[in-house]
Scaffold this motif. Structure first.
Motif, PDB file in Angstrom:
ATOM      1  N   GLY A  79      -0.761  62.103 111.758  1.00  0.00           N
ATOM      2  CA  GLY A  79      -0.670  62.846 113.117  1.00  0.00           C
ATOM      3  C   GLY A  79      -0.740  62.123 114.411  1.00  0.00           C
ATOM      4  N   ARG A  80      -0.559  60.885 114.288  1.00  0.00           N
ATOM      5  CA  ARG A  80      -0.450  59.898 115.456  1.00  0.00           C
ATOM      6  C   ARG A  80       0.598  60.266 116.530  1.00  0.00           C
ATOM      7  N   LEU A 192     -13.387  67.685 108.128  1.00  0.00           N
ATOM      8  CA  LEU A 192     -13.434  66.410 107.239  1.00  0.00           C
ATOM      9  C   LEU A 192     -12.575  65.579 108.227  1.00  0.00           C
ATOM     10  N   ARG A 193     -13.160  64.113 108.405  1.00  0.00           N
ATOM     11  CA  ARG A 193     -12.513  63.011 108.960  1.00  0.00           C
ATOM     12  C   ARG A 193     -12.607  61.975 107.893  1.00  0.00           C
ATOM     13  N   VAL A 194     -11.396  61.386 107.766  1.00  0.00           N
ATOM     14  CA  VAL A 194     -11.277  60.117 106.779  1.00  0.00           C
ATOM     15  C   VAL A 194     -11.604  58.905 107.636  1.00  0.00           C
ATOM     16  N   LEU A 195     -12.469  58.161 107.095  1.00  0.00           N
ATOM     17  CA  LEU A 195     -12.788  56.811 107.934  1.00  0.00           C
ATOM     18  C   LEU A 195     -12.318  55.709 107.465  1.00  0.00           C
ATOM     19  N   GLU A 200      -6.834  56.697 106.882  1.00  0.00           N
ATOM     20  CA  GLU A 200      -7.872  56.845 107.770  1.00  0.00           C
ATOM     21  C   GLU A 200      -7.278  57.520 109.238  1.00  0.00           C
ATOM     22  N   GLY A 201      -8.179  58.237 109.787  1.00  0.00           N
ATOM     23  CA  GLY A 201      -7.668  58.983 110.961  1.00  0.00           C
ATOM     24  C   GLY A 201      -7.527  60.358 110.999  1.00  0.00           C
ATOM     25  N   VAL A 202      -7.223  60.914 109.712  1.00  0.00           N
ATOM     26  CA  VAL A 202      -6.927  62.133 109.225  1.00  0.00           C
ATOM     27  C   VAL A 202      -8.103  63.116 109.423  1.00  0.00           C
ATOM     28  N   VAL A 203      -7.838  64.172 110.237  1.00  0.00           N
ATOM     29  CA  VAL A 203      -8.619  65.241 110.306  1.00  0.00           C
ATOM     30  C   VAL A 203      -8.397  66.614 109.711  1.00  0.00           C
ATOM     31  N   ALA A 204      -9.050  67.300 109.007  1.00  0.00           N
ATOM     32  CA  ALA A 204      -8.707  68.672 108.365  1.00  0.00           C
ATOM     33  C   ALA A 204      -9.831  69.520 108.356  1.00  0.00           C
ATOM     34  N   ALA A 205      -9.452  70.692 108.284  1.00  0.00           N
ATOM     35  CA  ALA A 205     -10.365  71.729 108.367  1.00  0.00           C
ATOM     36  C   ALA A 205     -10.850  72.251 107.042  1.00  0.00           C
ATOM     37  N   PHE A 222      -5.489  73.270 104.161  1.00  0.00           N
ATOM     38  CA  PHE A 222      -3.951  72.732 103.636  1.00  0.00           C
ATOM     39  C   PHE A 222      -4.082  71.132 103.280  1.00  0.00           C
ATOM     40  N   ALA A 223      -3.467  70.677 102.494  1.00  0.00           N
ATOM     41  CA  ALA A 223      -3.291  69.314 102.150  1.00  0.00           C
ATOM     42  C   ALA A 223      -2.946  68.434 103.166  1.00  0.00           C
ATOM     43  N   PRO A 224      -3.646  67.648 103.704  1.00  0.00           N
ATOM     44  CA  PRO A 224      -3.193  66.768 104.867  1.00  0.00           C
ATOM     45  C   PRO A 224      -1.978  66.051 104.427  1.00  0.00           C
ATOM     46  N   GLY A 225      -0.985  65.402 105.308  1.00  0.00           N
ATOM     47  CA  GLY A 225      -0.004  64.690 105.061  1.00  0.00           C
ATOM     48  C   GLY A 225      -0.114  63.564 104.592  1.00  0.00           C
ATOM     49  N   ALA A 226      -1.357  62.691 104.759  1.00  0.00           N
ATOM     50  CA  ALA A 226      -1.740  61.562 104.244  1.00  0.00           C
ATOM     51  C   ALA A 226      -2.944  62.005 103.609  1.00  0.00           C
ATOM     52  N   ALA A 227      -3.244  62.223 102.380  1.00  0.00           N
ATOM     53  CA  ALA A 227      -4.404  62.529 101.782  1.00  0.00           C
ATOM     54  C   ALA A 227      -5.391  61.336 101.310  1.00  0.00           C
ATOM     55  N   PRO A 228      -6.563  61.652 101.393  1.00  0.00           N
ATOM     56  CA  PRO A 228      -7.440  60.459 101.010  1.00  0.00           C
ATOM     57  C   PRO A 228      -7.348  60.262  99.566  1.00  0.00           C
ATOM     58  N   VAL A 229      -7.755  59.278  99.169  1.00  0.00           N
ATOM     59  CA  VAL A 229      -8.003  58.936  97.531  1.00  0.00           C
ATOM     60  C   VAL A 229      -9.375  58.636  97.252  1.00  0.00           C
TER      61      VAL A 229
END
Length: 276
Positions: A79-80, A192-195, A200-205, A222-229
């Motif tokens: 989402g940058r 949720l905020r990926v650190l 990194e930087g993805v924010v999801a509800a 929703f599954a974010p476009g760049a999902a954490p692992v």
């Protein structure tokens, strides 16, 4: 075609929300002015641009190639480029100081496929399409943690950091072996905020917060476009259902409640006196 007319080209300047500035041009050499380098061959080309007078929204569509040097698939997924500012200039590449601004606006929806991307460009009048004013409703319209709410999400019990233990459903469900030190369901409607990591930087509800055996599961809407692992560090912030009882009981913040809990419902219009 000769002279200045034969030296015409276009240049784009994109300013992301994180402050990064990227320049593109359809000329065969890089251009530079005002401290911005406009890179040749990196890619942005425009279709027809619709410009109008009055308050109608100007719009256009731009397309380009994904590349590590300019627009990457990962940056789009994180989402940058959402809402990034964009300017389109027409100029004589031999004398860029005589450039003419053709379009100014923001990035809209960005789609990507086959190593390329396409972005909707929205004119400055797009902001006038956003509803304004205050809504009178029983629930609170504030966003938890914003200025009108006043809750400090960095305070103890308002958020927690944790390492992702496992990922399911394409990144929509995250599992934590070490359960976050928060009551069950406390994270529902939270954030949720990926650190760190690739996402990194993805924010999801957050939609659901549940205990599944030894795992604490957090399901996103929703599954974010760049999902954490697994192994990525995330920050989990509590949620709020916007009701006065929750505002007062869970947050002690009733003084900042922005809703109208005593507002009568639609059935009030058809009520009539009864003997009881």
């Amino acid at each position: 075609m000769s002279g200045a007319q034969g030296r015409r080209c276009r240049a784009w300047r994109v300013t992301r929300a994180d402050g990064a500035v990227l320049g593109f041009t359809d000329h065969d050499r890089d251009l530079e002015w005002e401290g911005c380098r406009f890179r040749a061959g990196t890619g942005l080309s425009a279709g027809q641009i619709e410009l109008s007078t009055g308050l109608a929204v100007d719009n256009a569509v731009a397309a380009g190639a994904l590349s590590d040097a300019a627009v990457t698939e990962g940056d789009i997924a994180r989402g940058r480029f959402d809402g990034a500012g964009v300017e389109l200039w027409e100029l004589d590449w031999a004398a860029p100081e005589g450039r003419r601004l053709l379009f100014r606006g923001t990035f809209g929806e960005v789609t990507r496929a086959g190593g390329a991307f396409e972005v909707e460009l929205r004119g400055l009048a797009e902001a006038l399409n956003v509803p304004g004013g205050r809504v009178f409703q029983r629930t609170c319209p504030a966003v938890l943690g914003d200025r009108s709410c006043g809750v400090d999400l960095s305070a103890p019990g308002m958020s927690v950091e944790a390492r992702v233990g496992a990922v399911a459903e394409g990144g929509r469900v995250l599992r934590f072996a070490e359960a976050p030190a928060l009551p069950p369901r406390r994270l529902e409607r939270g954030t949720l905020r990926v650190l760190d990591g690739a996402a990194e930087g993805v924010v999801a509800a957050i939609k659901e917060d549940r205990q599944d055996g030894d795992w604490r599961e957090v399901a996103l809407w929703f599954a974010p476009g760049a999902a954490p692992v697994a192994g990525d560090r995330v920050r989990l912030e509590v949620g709020c259902d916007k009701r006065i009882g929750t505002c007062a009981g869970a947050f002690g913040n009733a003084v900042n409640f922005r809703g109208f809990p005593d507002l009568p419902g639609e059935d009030w219009l058809v009520r009539r006196p009864v003997p009881a």
